[in-house]
Design an enzyme around this catalytic site. Structure first.
Site, PDB file in Angstrom:
ATOM      1  N   GLU A 110      -1.341  -3.078   4.931  1.00  0.00           N
ATOM      2  CA  GLU A 110      -2.172  -4.285   4.926  1.00  0.00           C
ATOM      3  C   GLU A 110      -1.382  -5.505   4.473  1.00  0.00           C
ATOM      4  O   GLU A 110      -1.578  -6.605   4.990  1.00  0.00           O
ATOM      5  CB  GLU A 110      -3.415  -4.102   4.058  1.00  0.00           C
ATOM      6  CG  GLU A 110      -4.338  -5.305   4.174  1.00  0.00           C
ATOM      7  CD  GLU A 110      -5.793  -4.998   3.909  1.00  0.00           C
ATOM      8  OE1 GLU A 110      -6.587  -5.938   4.041  1.00  0.00           O
ATOM      9  OE2 GLU A 110      -6.141  -3.852   3.594  1.00  0.00           O
ATOM     10  N   THR A 111      -0.483  -5.326   3.539  1.00  0.00           N
ATOM     11  CA  THR A 111       0.359  -6.436   3.098  1.00  0.00           C
ATOM     12  C   THR A 111       1.176  -6.983   4.261  1.00  0.00           C
ATOM     13  O   THR A 111       1.218  -8.198   4.493  1.00  0.00           O
ATOM     14  CB  THR A 111       1.303  -5.977   1.973  1.00  0.00           C
ATOM     15  OG1 THR A 111       0.520  -5.596   0.847  1.00  0.00           O
ATOM     16  CG2 THR A 111       2.283  -7.072   1.589  1.00  0.00           C
TER      17      THR A 111
END
Length: 146
Positions: free
Chosen positions: A64-65
């Site tokens: 997700e980062t």
């Protein structure tokens, strides 16, 4: 041709992680291509589950980062922002130590949604996790000031 609409300096991107979950997990953005973003995360006490393997949640945090950072780089932050709608992950190989590397690539860059694929590999280049992240593109005013 590059898909990025913002400055893609690695030092600037790593600055985004200060005082966040990413900093606590040791996630770093390490490379940028014309249409991909890459980062690393250590496999150690911070990212292990109780049995000494890389925690699936840590893999999802890396995915997700990278996907959300890449999504933001494709937008003009004065006009729009990217926020997560959905993420899924398949954990296909265990890792007990070292470093994993994730690479985010776009599958779809639309006006209202983006879809990113993030491949996470071990130090030998073997697939550890494959993730797909869907982002909503919203007006910057919807996010308030920051």
């Amino acid at each position: 041709m590059s898909i990025w609409k913002q400055d893609t300096d690695l030092e600037r991107l790593d600055g985004w992680t200060r005082n966040t979950l990413m900093e606590a997990l040791g996630i770093r953005v390490t490379a940028i291509g014309e249409d991909w973003l890459q980062g690393t995360m250590p496999v150690d006490h911070r990212t292990h589950q109780p049995y000494g393997l890389l925690h699936g949640g840590a893999s999802v945090a890396l995915a997700e980062t990278l996907g959300s950072s890449a999504a933001m780089l494709t937008l003009d932050p004065a006009k729009e922002r990217a926020v997560g709608l959905d993420i899924n992950a398949n954990h296909v190989r265990g890792v007990t130590s070292g470093t994993v590397t994730g690479t985010a690539r776009p599958l779809h860059l639309g006006r209202s949604t983006q879809v990113w694929e993030i491949r996470i590999e071990d130090e030998a280049g073997k697939l550890v996790c494959i993730s797909r992240l869907t982002m909503a593109v919203v007006p910057a005013t919807a996010m308030g000031s920051r």
